[in-house]
Design a protein around this motif. Sequence first.
Motif, PDB file in Angstrom:
ATOM      1  N   THR A  95       0.841  -1.198   0.000  1.00 11.47           N
ATOM      2  CA  THR A  95       0.000   0.000   0.000  1.00 11.47           C
ATOM      3  C   THR A  95       0.879   1.252   0.000  1.00 11.47           C
ATOM      4  OG1 THR A  95      -0.092  -0.130   2.419  1.00 11.47           O
ATOM      5  CG2 THR A  95      -1.910  -1.133   1.191  1.00 11.47           C
ATOM      6  N   ALA A  96       0.273   2.349  -0.411  1.00  9.68           N
ATOM      7  CA  ALA A  96       1.025   3.594  -0.552  1.00  9.68           C
ATOM      8  C   ALA A  96       1.668   4.049   0.750  1.00  9.68           C
ATOM      9  CB  ALA A  96       0.108   4.686  -1.098  1.00  9.68           C
ATOM     10  N   ASP A  97       1.015   3.742   1.883  1.00 10.99           N
ATOM     11  CA  ASP A  97       1.588   4.173   3.161  1.00 10.99           C
ATOM     12  C   ASP A  97       2.625   3.188   3.699  1.00 10.99           C
ATOM     13  OD1 ASP A  97       0.054   2.053   3.954  1.00 10.99           O
ATOM     14  OD2 ASP A  97      -1.364   3.221   5.160  1.00 10.99           O
ATOM     15  N   GLY A  98       2.850   2.083   2.963  1.00 16.74           N
ATOM     16  CA  GLY A  98       3.869   1.121   3.353  1.00 16.74           C
ATOM     17  C   GLY A  98       3.527   0.277   4.559  1.00 16.74           C
ATOM     18  N   LYS A  99       2.245   0.209   4.915  1.00 15.16           N
ATOM     19  CA  LYS A  99       1.851  -0.513   6.123  1.00 15.16           C
ATOM     20  C   LYS A  99       1.239  -1.881   5.857  1.00 15.16           C
ATOM     21  CE  LYS A  99       1.076   3.636   8.937  1.00 15.16           C
ATOM     22  NZ  LYS A  99       0.089   4.386   9.758  1.00 15.16           N
ATOM     23  N   LYS A 100       0.750  -2.128   4.634  1.00 16.31           N
ATOM     24  CA  LYS A 100       0.095  -3.401   4.346  1.00 16.31           C
ATOM     25  C   LYS A 100       0.652  -4.022   3.063  1.00 16.31           C
ATOM     26  CE  LYS A 100      -4.290  -2.356   6.647  1.00 16.31           C
ATOM     27  NZ  LYS A 100      -5.767  -2.239   6.505  1.00 16.31           N
ATOM     28  N   LEU A 101       0.658  -5.348   3.066  1.00 12.75           N
ATOM     29  CA  LEU A 101       1.151  -6.121   1.927  1.00 12.75           C
ATOM     30  C   LEU A 101       0.036  -7.026   1.414  1.00 12.75           C
ATOM     31  CD1 LEU A 101       3.534  -7.330   0.169  1.00 12.75           C
ATOM     32  CD2 LEU A 101       3.855  -8.971   2.021  1.00 12.75           C
ATOM     33  N   ALA A 102      -0.223  -6.979   0.116  1.00 11.10           N
ATOM     34  CA  ALA A 102      -1.193  -7.887  -0.510  1.00 11.10           C
ATOM     35  C   ALA A 102      -0.439  -8.885  -1.381  1.00 11.10           C
ATOM     36  CB  ALA A 102      -2.185  -7.092  -1.359  1.00 11.10           C
ATOM     37  N   PHE A 103      -0.917 -10.124  -1.412  1.00 15.73           N
ATOM     38  CA  PHE A 103      -0.240 -11.134  -2.231  1.00 15.73           C
ATOM     39  C   PHE A 103      -1.209 -12.264  -2.571  1.00 15.73           C
ATOM     40  CE2 PHE A 103       0.263 -12.387   2.180  1.00 15.73           C
ATOM     41  CZ  PHE A 103       0.018 -13.753   2.177  1.00 15.73           C
ATOM     42  N   LEU A 104      -0.840 -13.057  -3.564  1.00 13.65           N
ATOM     43  CA  LEU A 104      -1.588 -14.257  -3.931  1.00 13.65           C
ATOM     44  C   LEU A 104      -0.977 -15.442  -3.204  1.00 13.65           C
ATOM     45  CD1 LEU A 104      -1.974 -13.768  -7.790  1.00 13.65           C
ATOM     46  CD2 LEU A 104      -3.723 -13.431  -6.040  1.00 13.65           C
ATOM     47  N   LYS A 105      -1.826 -16.246  -2.585  1.00 16.60           N
ATOM     48  CA  LYS A 105      -1.401 -17.439  -1.866  1.00 16.60           C
ATOM     49  C   LYS A 105      -1.848 -18.665  -2.656  1.00 16.60           C
ATOM     50  CE  LYS A 105      -2.554 -19.927   2.422  1.00 16.60           C
ATOM     51  NZ  LYS A 105      -3.294 -19.837   3.697  1.00 16.60           N
ATOM     52  N   PHE A 106      -0.921 -19.589  -2.966  1.00 18.52           N
ATOM     53  CA  PHE A 106      -1.303 -20.783  -3.725  1.00 18.52           C
ATOM     54  C   PHE A 106      -0.481 -21.992  -3.275  1.00 18.52           C
ATOM     55  CE2 PHE A 106       2.196 -18.911  -6.070  1.00 18.52           C
ATOM     56  CZ  PHE A 106       2.937 -19.982  -6.527  1.00 18.52           C
ATOM     57  N   ALA A 107      -1.022 -23.174  -3.544  1.00 15.03           N
ATOM     58  CA  ALA A 107      -0.347 -24.420  -3.198  1.00 15.03           C
ATOM     59  C   ALA A 107      -0.708 -25.483  -4.229  1.00 15.03           C
ATOM     60  CB  ALA A 107      -0.741 -24.886  -1.802  1.00 15.03           C
ATOM     61  N   GLY A 108       0.230 -26.365  -4.511  1.00  9.39           N
ATOM     62  CA  GLY A 108      -0.024 -27.455  -5.450  1.00  9.39           C
ATOM     63  C   GLY A 108      -0.895 -28.530  -4.836  1.00  9.39           C
ATOM     64  N   LYS A 109      -1.615 -29.262  -5.663  1.00  9.93           N
ATOM     65  CA  LYS A 109      -2.500 -30.312  -5.168  1.00  9.93           C
ATOM     66  C   LYS A 109      -2.528 -31.474  -6.158  1.00  9.93           C
ATOM     67  CE  LYS A 109      -7.344 -31.268  -4.024  1.00  9.93           C
ATOM     68  NZ  LYS A 109      -8.710 -30.731  -3.970  1.00  9.93           N
ATOM     69  N   GLN A 110      -2.459 -32.696  -5.630  1.00  6.11           N
ATOM     70  CA  GLN A 110      -2.568 -33.894  -6.452  1.00  6.11           C
ATOM     71  C   GLN A 110      -3.981 -34.448  -6.384  1.00  6.11           C
ATOM     72  OE1 GLN A 110       0.683 -36.362  -4.832  1.00  6.11           O
ATOM     73  NE2 GLN A 110       1.576 -36.294  -6.854  1.00  6.11           N
ATOM     74  N   THR A 111      -4.502 -34.875  -7.532  1.00  3.28           N
ATOM     75  CA  THR A 111      -5.802 -35.534  -7.607  1.00  3.28           C
ATOM     76  C   THR A 111      -5.657 -36.772  -8.484  1.00  3.28           C
ATOM     77  OG1 THR A 111      -6.962 -33.425  -7.396  1.00  3.28           O
ATOM     78  CG2 THR A 111      -8.231 -35.276  -8.229  1.00  3.28           C
ATOM     79  N   SER A 112      -6.117 -37.920  -8.011  1.00  8.34           N
ATOM     80  CA  SER A 112      -5.979 -39.169  -8.756  1.00  8.34           C
ATOM     81  C   SER A 112      -7.318 -39.641  -9.311  1.00  8.34           C
ATOM     82  CB  SER A 112      -5.401 -40.260  -7.849  1.00  8.34           C
ATOM     83  OG  SER A 112      -4.092 -39.932  -7.448  1.00  8.34           O
ATOM     84  N   PHE A 113      -7.237 -40.359 -10.419  1.00 13.45           N
ATOM     85  CA  PHE A 113      -8.426 -40.906 -11.060  1.00 13.45           C
ATOM     86  C   PHE A 113      -8.219 -42.392 -11.339  1.00 13.45           C
ATOM     87  CE2 PHE A 113      -8.791 -36.439 -11.778  1.00 13.45           C
ATOM     88  CZ  PHE A 113     -10.148 -36.173 -11.791  1.00 13.45           C
ATOM     89  N   LEU A 114      -9.317 -43.138 -11.304  1.00 16.02           N
ATOM     90  CA  LEU A 114      -9.323 -44.569 -11.588  1.00 16.02           C
ATOM     91  C   LEU A 114     -10.153 -44.797 -12.846  1.00 16.02           C
ATOM     92  CD1 LEU A 114      -8.576 -47.419 -10.415  1.00 16.02           C
ATOM     93  CD2 LEU A 114     -10.839 -47.390  -9.358  1.00 16.02           C
ATOM     94  N   ALA A 115      -9.653 -45.628 -13.759  1.00 16.00           N
ATOM     95  CA  ALA A 115     -10.376 -45.867 -15.012  1.00 16.00           C
ATOM     96  C   ALA A 115     -10.121 -47.291 -15.494  1.00 16.00           C
ATOM     97  CB  ALA A 115      -9.945 -44.873 -16.076  1.00 16.00           C
ATOM     98  N   GLU A 116     -11.009 -47.765 -16.360  1.00 15.85           N
ATOM     99  CA  GLU A 116     -10.838 -49.060 -17.002  1.00 15.85           C
ATOM    100  C   GLU A 116     -10.027 -48.883 -18.281  1.00 15.85           C
ATOM    101  OE1 GLU A 116     -11.894 -51.881 -15.728  1.00 15.85           O
ATOM    102  OE2 GLU A 116     -12.982 -50.972 -14.064  1.00 15.85           O
ATOM    103  N   LEU A 117      -9.235 -49.889 -18.629  1.00 12.55           N
ATOM    104  CA  LEU A 117      -8.480 -49.861 -19.878  1.00 12.55           C
ATOM    105  C   LEU A 117      -9.277 -50.562 -20.965  1.00 12.55           C
ATOM    106  CD1 LEU A 117      -4.712 -50.576 -19.100  1.00 12.55           C
ATOM    107  CD2 LEU A 117      -5.671 -48.574 -20.225  1.00 12.55           C
ATOM    108  N   ALA A 118      -9.433 -49.894 -22.101  1.00 12.89           N
ATOM    109  CA  ALA A 118     -10.115 -50.505 -23.241  1.00 12.89           C
ATOM    110  C   ALA A 118      -9.261 -51.642 -23.799  1.00 12.89           C
ATOM    111  CB  ALA A 118     -10.371 -49.452 -24.312  1.00 12.89           C
ATOM    112  N   PRO A 119      -9.877 -52.590 -24.519  1.00 16.65           N
ATOM    113  CA  PRO A 119      -9.100 -53.675 -25.128  1.00 16.65           C
ATOM    114  C   PRO A 119      -7.947 -53.120 -25.955  1.00 16.65           C
ATOM    115  CG  PRO A 119     -11.441 -54.130 -25.319  1.00 16.65           C
ATOM    116  CD  PRO A 119     -11.324 -52.736 -24.774  1.00 16.65           C
ATOM    117  N   GLY A 120      -6.771 -53.682 -25.750  1.00 19.69           N
ATOM    118  CA  GLY A 120      -5.590 -53.200 -26.447  1.00 19.69           C
ATOM    119  C   GLY A 120      -4.859 -52.102 -25.691  1.00 19.69           C
TER     120      GLY A 120
END
Length: 232
Positions: A19-44
């Motif tokens: 901020t212009a008065d130097g008193k506050k800081l803004a930022f983006l907060k992020f984190a990685g995430k894993q997501t798993s999926f289960l599926a059937e395999l087609a013939p071949g």
Amino acid sequence: KARRLTNWTGFCMSGMSITADGKKLAFLKFAGKQTSFLAELAPGGTRILKPRHFPLSESSEGVVDWTPDSKDIFFISFRSGTHAIYRQSLDQDIAEPVLSEGYGRNPRVTPDGKNIVYLGIGENGPPPTRGPEPVMRVSITGGPSQRLFTARPFSIMTCARSLSGLCVIGEPTENGTKLAVSVLDPMKGRGPELFRFALVANDDNWYLDLSPDGTRVAVTRTLAGPIYILSL
């Protein structure tokens, strides 16, 4: 002189502004995430059918391996606030903890289906910190872990699927120009060296994997490939 303002963990920051008065800081907060999926395999095996989110959880969870009968999966989850190994049947909603503390990376079910070998927390701290890492063994039903030996920094383990197969560990040499691939005995530790493979110096993006029957090794030097198939 710079001084530390925060002591936060578990996420990354970007897009900071003050901020212009130097008193506050803004930022983006992020984190990685894993997501798993289960599926059937087609013939071949050329495409997948009926993919579904599994395990069905909002936590960061990544499937890493199967039991030999393909009825249960093992996955890494951050649901307890630290990375740990869990086991869950495909027809169940409840996961069972296998390893609750001391997990680092690279878990693999042994060919006999009785144990999981994995890399524990490194001597210099957890990934991405670089340093020697202990090779550990734990039963697929849980319980205390056993330390087998200490692997060189940024090693990778892989195991065959067949009962008569084997496990191997690839360890970069000290100067990072070669990969030393050795037998990994899940009960005794590092075995005899099988071969050495030339690497690109200062590039940690190499990878190796065993074929299901344990007769061949696939190796890459960089993310761009190519893939080398080596017979044992």
